[in-house]
Motif scaffolding. Structure first.
Motif, short mmCIF file in Angstrom:
data_model
loop_
_atom_site.label_atom_id
_atom_site.label_comp_id
_atom_site.label_asym_id
_atom_site.label_seq_id
_atom_site.Cartn_x
_atom_site.Cartn_y
_atom_site.Cartn_z
N ASP A 119 0.85 -1.18 0.00
CA ASP A 119 0.00 0.00 0.00
C ASP A 119 0.89 1.24 0.00
O ASP A 119 1.67 1.45 0.94
CB ASP A 119 -0.88 -0.01 1.25
N PRO A 120 0.81 2.07 -1.03
CA PRO A 120 1.66 3.28 -1.08
C PRO A 120 1.50 4.17 0.14
O PRO A 120 2.41 4.94 0.47
CB PRO A 120 1.19 3.99 -2.35
N GLY A 155 4.24 4.25 2.82
CA GLY A 155 5.54 4.87 2.58
C GLY A 155 6.55 3.84 2.10
O GLY A 155 6.20 2.88 1.41
N GLY A 156 7.80 4.03 2.46
CA GLY A 156 8.83 3.07 2.09
C GLY A 156 9.47 3.32 0.74
O GLY A 156 10.21 2.47 0.24
N GLU A 157 9.22 4.49 0.14
CA GLU A 157 9.80 4.77 -1.18
C GLU A 157 11.32 4.89 -1.09
O GLU A 157 11.87 5.44 -0.13
CB GLU A 157 9.24 6.07 -1.76
N LEU A 158 11.99 4.39 -2.11
CA LEU A 158 13.41 4.64 -2.30
C LEU A 158 13.53 6.04 -2.90
O LEU A 158 12.96 6.32 -3.96
CB LEU A 158 14.02 3.61 -3.24
N GLU A 159 14.27 6.92 -2.25
CA GLU A 159 14.44 8.29 -2.73
C GLU A 159 15.81 8.46 -3.36
O GLU A 159 16.83 8.05 -2.79
CB GLU A 159 14.26 9.28 -1.58
N LEU A 160 15.84 9.07 -4.54
CA LEU A 160 17.08 9.42 -5.22
C LEU A 160 17.25 10.93 -5.13
O LEU A 160 16.36 11.68 -5.55
CB LEU A 160 17.04 8.97 -6.68
N TRP A 161 18.40 11.38 -4.62
CA TRP A 161 18.64 12.80 -4.38
C TRP A 161 19.68 13.35 -5.34
O TRP A 161 20.46 12.58 -5.93
CB TRP A 161 19.10 13.03 -2.95
N PHE A 185 7.48 -1.86 -4.85
CA PHE A 185 6.47 -2.85 -5.22
C PHE A 185 7.09 -4.22 -5.51
O PHE A 185 8.26 -4.33 -5.91
CB PHE A 185 5.70 -2.37 -6.46
N PHE A 186 6.29 -5.24 -5.35
CA PHE A 186 6.69 -6.62 -5.61
C PHE A 186 7.21 -6.78 -7.04
O PHE A 186 6.61 -6.28 -7.99
CB PHE A 186 5.49 -7.53 -5.38
N ASN A 187 8.35 -7.47 -7.18
CA ASN A 187 8.95 -7.78 -8.48
C ASN A 187 9.41 -6.52 -9.21
O ASN A 187 9.43 -6.47 -10.43
CB ASN A 187 7.98 -8.57 -9.36
N PRO A 247 10.04 7.32 8.37
CA PRO A 247 9.64 6.11 9.09
C PRO A 247 8.52 5.36 8.37
O PRO A 247 7.55 5.96 7.92
CB PRO A 247 9.16 6.65 10.44
N LEU A 248 8.69 4.07 8.28
CA LEU A 248 7.73 3.21 7.59
C LEU A 248 6.45 3.08 8.41
O LEU A 248 6.50 2.94 9.63
CB LEU A 248 8.36 1.82 7.39
N MET A 249 5.31 3.12 7.73
CA MET A 249 4.02 3.08 8.42
C MET A 249 3.21 1.84 8.04
O MET A 249 1.97 1.88 8.04
CB MET A 249 3.23 4.36 8.10
N CYS A 250 3.86 0.75 7.72
CA CYS A 250 3.15 -0.49 7.40
C CYS A 250 2.59 -1.11 8.68
O CYS A 250 3.01 -0.75 9.79
CB CYS A 250 4.08 -1.48 6.70
N PRO A 251 1.64 -2.05 8.58
CA PRO A 251 1.13 -2.73 9.77
C PRO A 251 2.25 -3.48 10.50
O PRO A 251 3.28 -3.81 9.92
CB PRO A 251 0.09 -3.71 9.20
#
Length: 289
Positions: A197-198, A201-207, A221-223, A241-245
């Motif tokens: 679920d977007p 969070g958890g995105e890889l950020e490129l700076w 995402f998977f795969n 911070p990741l907000m997954c269950p």
């Protein structure tokens, strides 16, 4: 058998031989089972990434890879067979986390293991393929970097997991691998997160190269595979911070590739450089996300 007969040498020898035979039978069965698992894994991975698919990726993405900003990279979806990765997820979830390394720092809250002997058979087989010559040739054609070398020790790589409220600050990876005296050139990240679920969070950020501004975010995402050049200014991370269950986590396979020659423009050897509140903090081990 009565206790007095055990004291008779011949009988005692017979009992010892029988016990040894029983132990040998158990050991033999375990070896047979391990070989069967290995053979099944090899069979399922005979075409993990077929040559035709590699050629297609190179044709479609090689030019764009070198031109991508803020540094050369590519994001590829549906790279491997889903059933293959689902088996790897099962092995991932079944692993004993007591063997993993965990960190709980301001710039890094994650779990990881590079100990391939404890990976499941399918996971081991896939990683061995991704570290093999055929895949190295593919990476060289895709990225334009020749003479790539894989790391059999998976230093800083392997399996990574970030749980709820975990994070990894924006950083540039270590550039010299002292054990083999080779220079780090590429990161390969494979995400294993089904039904992600977007909103978690958890995105890889490129700076950007100055480390001052985020340029791109990539959802795990998977795969999905992300490949990118590493240098003293290839800043990336998962800083929020990741907000997954609680019963979920952000899972990935991380592999790194090297060359003997120091890349042009690279600075002297350094450890991982984290950006935190406009400050640069160095830590001893290389990490990726």
């Amino acid at each position: 058998m009565t206790s007095w007969t055990r004291r008779v040498p011949v009988i005692r020898t017979y009992v010892a031989l029988r016990e040894l035979r029983d132990r040998s039978t158990v050991l033999r069965d375990e070896v047979i089972k391990a070989r069967e698992e290995r053979d099944r894994a090899r069979q399922s991975l005979s075409h993990a990434l077929p040559y035709g698919r590699m050629k297609q990726i190179v044709t479609q993405h090689a030019d764009a890879y070198r031109a991508a900003g803020p540094f050369p990279h590519v994001v590829l979806d549906d790279v491997f067979e889903p059933e293959l990765l689902k088996q790897i997820v099962l092995e991932f979830d079944a692993m004993d986390r007591e063997r993993w390394q965990s960190s709980d720092k301001a710039v890094e809250r994650k779990w990881a293991t590079e100990d391939i002997q404890h990976f499941g058979p399918t996971t081991r087989a896939l990683i061995n393929q991704l570290n093999g010559g055929l895949f190295l040739n593919f990476l060289e054609k895709l990225t334009g970097i020749s003479g790539l070398i894989s790391d059999p020790h998976l230093r800083g790589g392997g399996l990574h997991e970030i749980r709820r409220e975990g994070a990894l600050g924006v950083h540039a990876d270590f550039n010299l691998y002292p054990r083999l005296n080779i220079w780090r050139r590429l990161n390969f990240l494979l995400y294993l997160n089904e039904n992600w679920d977007p909103a978690w969070g958890g995105e890889l950020e490129l700076w950007d190269r100055t480390g001052k501004q985020r340029v791109r975010s990539v959802e795990p995402f998977f795969n999905r595979v992300v490949i990118f050049d590493t240098s003293n200014c290839s800043y990336h991370g998962h800083p929020h911070p990741l907000m997954c269950p609680e019963n979920n986590s952000r899972k990935s396979i991380a592999l790194y590739y090297y060359t003997v020659q120091k890349p042009e423009g690279e600075i002297d050897p350094h450890t991982t450089i984290f950006l935190e509140s406009r400050k640069v903090e160095e830590v001893e081990s290389g990490k990726s996300v």
